[in-house]
Design a protein around this motif. Structure first.
Motif, PDB file in Angstrom:
ATOM      1  N   UNK A   1       0.677  -0.970  -0.313  1.00  0.00           N
ATOM      2  CA  UNK A   1      -0.366  -0.166   0.048  1.00  0.00           C
ATOM      3  C   UNK A   1       0.928   1.007   0.024  1.00  0.00           C
ATOM      4  N   UNK A   2       1.387   1.155   0.319  1.00  0.00           N
ATOM      5  CA  UNK A   2       3.449   2.342   0.810  1.00  0.00           C
ATOM      6  C   UNK A   2       3.825   2.461  -0.500  1.00  0.00           C
ATOM      7  N   UNK A   3       3.864   1.437  -1.598  1.00  0.00           N
ATOM      8  CA  UNK A   3       4.572   1.338  -2.644  1.00  0.00           C
ATOM      9  C   UNK A   3       3.967   2.373  -3.889  1.00  0.00           C
ATOM     10  N   UNK A   4       2.271   1.723  -3.617  1.00  0.00           N
ATOM     11  CA  UNK A   4       0.974   2.695  -4.486  1.00  0.00           C
ATOM     12  C   UNK A   4       0.939   4.019  -3.710  1.00  0.00           C
ATOM     13  N   UNK A   5       0.421   4.473  -2.760  1.00  0.00           N
ATOM     14  CA  UNK A   5       0.938   5.620  -2.126  1.00  0.00           C
ATOM     15  C   UNK A   5       2.486   6.172  -2.823  1.00  0.00           C
ATOM     16  N   UNK A   6       2.894   5.451  -3.034  1.00  0.00           N
ATOM     17  CA  UNK A   6       4.608   6.494  -3.332  1.00  0.00           C
ATOM     18  C   UNK A   6       4.053   6.259  -4.902  1.00  0.00           C
ATOM     19  N   UNK A   7       2.971   5.940  -5.691  1.00  0.00           N
ATOM     20  CA  UNK A   7       3.471   5.932  -6.576  1.00  0.00           C
ATOM     21  C   UNK A   7       1.970   6.882  -7.570  1.00  0.00           C
ATOM     22  N   UNK A   8       1.486   7.089  -6.770  1.00  0.00           N
ATOM     23  CA  UNK A   8       0.100   8.096  -6.408  1.00  0.00           C
ATOM     24  C   UNK A   8       0.683   9.514  -6.459  1.00  0.00           C
ATOM     25  N   UNK A   9       1.844   9.398  -5.585  1.00  0.00           N
ATOM     26  CA  UNK A   9       2.468  11.390  -5.034  1.00  0.00           C
ATOM     27  C   UNK A   9       2.900  10.948  -6.565  1.00  0.00           C
ATOM     28  N   UNK A  10       4.079  10.277  -6.921  1.00  0.00           N
ATOM     29  CA  UNK A  10       4.909  10.732  -8.185  1.00  0.00           C
ATOM     30  C   UNK A  10       4.221  11.352  -9.082  1.00  0.00           C
ATOM     31  N   UNK A  11       2.649  10.460  -9.224  1.00  0.00           N
ATOM     32  CA  UNK A  11       2.071  11.294 -10.378  1.00  0.00           C
ATOM     33  C   UNK A  11       1.055  12.747  -9.905  1.00  0.00           C
ATOM     34  N   UNK A  12       0.839  13.041  -8.837  1.00  0.00           N
ATOM     35  CA  UNK A  12       0.269  14.462  -8.206  1.00  0.00           C
ATOM     36  C   UNK A  12       1.865  15.254  -8.527  1.00  0.00           C
TER      37      UNK A  12
ATOM     38  N   UNK B   1      -6.021  28.223  -7.208  1.00  0.00           N
ATOM     39  CA  UNK B   1      -6.973  27.333  -6.539  1.00  0.00           C
ATOM     40  C   UNK B   1      -6.402  26.016  -7.089  1.00  0.00           C
ATOM     41  N   UNK B   2      -5.923  25.599  -8.352  1.00  0.00           N
ATOM     42  CA  UNK B   2      -5.607  24.045  -8.554  1.00  0.00           C
ATOM     43  C   UNK B   2      -4.043  23.956  -7.884  1.00  0.00           C
ATOM     44  N   UNK B   3      -3.175  25.047  -7.715  1.00  0.00           N
ATOM     45  CA  UNK B   3      -2.001  24.845  -6.466  1.00  0.00           C
ATOM     46  C   UNK B   3      -2.535  24.659  -4.995  1.00  0.00           C
ATOM     47  N   UNK B   4      -3.272  25.495  -4.690  1.00  0.00           N
ATOM     48  CA  UNK B   4      -3.592  25.042  -3.382  1.00  0.00           C
ATOM     49  C   UNK B   4      -4.177  23.841  -3.534  1.00  0.00           C
ATOM     50  N   UNK B   5      -5.101  23.206  -4.697  1.00  0.00           N
ATOM     51  CA  UNK B   5      -5.904  22.035  -4.132  1.00  0.00           C
ATOM     52  C   UNK B   5      -4.707  21.069  -4.097  1.00  0.00           C
ATOM     53  N   UNK B   6      -3.943  20.461  -5.112  1.00  0.00           N
ATOM     54  CA  UNK B   6      -3.146  19.196  -5.376  1.00  0.00           C
ATOM     55  C   UNK B   6      -2.265  19.472  -3.314  1.00  0.00           C
TER      56      UNK B   6
ATOM     57  N   UNK C   1      -9.216  18.309  -8.148  1.00  0.00           N
ATOM     58  CA  UNK C   1      -8.450  19.055  -8.797  1.00  0.00           C
ATOM     59  C   UNK C   1      -8.426  18.559 -10.624  1.00  0.00           C
ATOM     60  N   UNK C   2      -8.719  17.869 -10.657  1.00  0.00           N
ATOM     61  CA  UNK C   2      -8.593  17.163 -11.951  1.00  0.00           C
ATOM     62  C   UNK C   2     -10.038  17.920 -12.728  1.00  0.00           C
ATOM     63  N   UNK C   3     -11.152  18.532 -12.208  1.00  0.00           N
ATOM     64  CA  UNK C   3     -12.490  18.952 -12.298  1.00  0.00           C
ATOM     65  C   UNK C   3     -11.892  20.236 -12.703  1.00  0.00           C
ATOM     66  N   UNK C   4     -11.040  20.760 -11.816  1.00  0.00           N
ATOM     67  CA  UNK C   4     -10.831  21.722 -12.147  1.00  0.00           C
ATOM     68  C   UNK C   4      -9.996  22.336 -12.776  1.00  0.00           C
ATOM     69  N   UNK C   5      -9.059  21.139 -13.708  1.00  0.00           N
ATOM     70  CA  UNK C   5      -7.846  21.482 -14.755  1.00  0.00           C
ATOM     71  C   UNK C   5      -8.645  21.620 -15.870  1.00  0.00           C
ATOM     72  N   UNK C   6     -10.339  20.355 -16.299  1.00  0.00           N
ATOM     73  CA  UNK C   6     -10.818  20.578 -17.050  1.00  0.00           C
ATOM     74  C   UNK C   6     -12.314  21.549 -17.925  1.00  0.00           C
ATOM     75  N   UNK C   7     -11.401  22.548 -16.709  1.00  0.00           N
ATOM     76  CA  UNK C   7     -12.541  24.124 -16.167  1.00  0.00           C
ATOM     77  C   UNK C   7     -11.770  24.795 -16.999  1.00  0.00           C
TER      78      UNK C   7
END
Length: 156
Positions: free
Chosen positions: A22-33, A71-76, A132-138
């Protein structure tokens, strides 16, 4: 005396495998963010260069996009914070498993609490990421005047 201690450590490592994955998965997700954050910052810098020279509707569009980027910077950042906190809670789960096994303490309630806390923090991080993804689409919708909707498309 060495045998039981080694088997205790071995059994604890086996119990800790799922939280470590799970920690490895969180790390991969953090990399994306963090990658998204870098792209947001790059876009802000690009617009900041254009902003002083822009006028009229172009200037208004730059201001609008810079506000969304802010706003996106704050949310991410919130998403990253919550996911890092989730990873730390998983580390507490693993550490508590080892302390409980080696010291003979009964920390099952603490291990469960840390795991639940980790899941709640991860859920919060994922929710912020979705926002944040929804904001980027806007921000990336193509303006109608560029689509030239009043013109008929050419046939090929």
């Amino acid at each position: 005396m060495e045998g039981p201690y080694l088997s205790t450590v071995s059994a604890t490592i086996q119990a800790a495998i799922a939280p470590v994955f799970l920690l490895a998965g969180i790390g991969a997700f953090l990399n994306v963010m963090v990658g998204r954050l870098a792209r947001i910052v790059d876009r802000a810098r690009d617009i900041e260069k254009l902003h002083p020279r822009s006028t009229g509707p172009e200037h208004e569009r730059h201001v609008w996009e810079l506000r969304i980027i802010d706003q996106r910077i704050s949310v991410i950042n919130n998403a990253i914070f919550l996911c890092v906190a989730s990873g730390l809670a998983i580390c507490l789960v693993v550490a508590a498993l080892f302390v409980a096994r080696i010291a003979g303490w009964h920390l099952g309630g603490w291990v469960a609490a840390f795991f639940i806390m980790s899941m709640l923090l991860l859920m919060g991080g994922l929710i912020y990421f979705l926002i944040e993804v929804r904001m980027s689409l806007k921000a990336i919708h193509v303006r109608e005047e560029l689509l030239e909707l009043d013109r008929k498309p050419r046939r090929r």
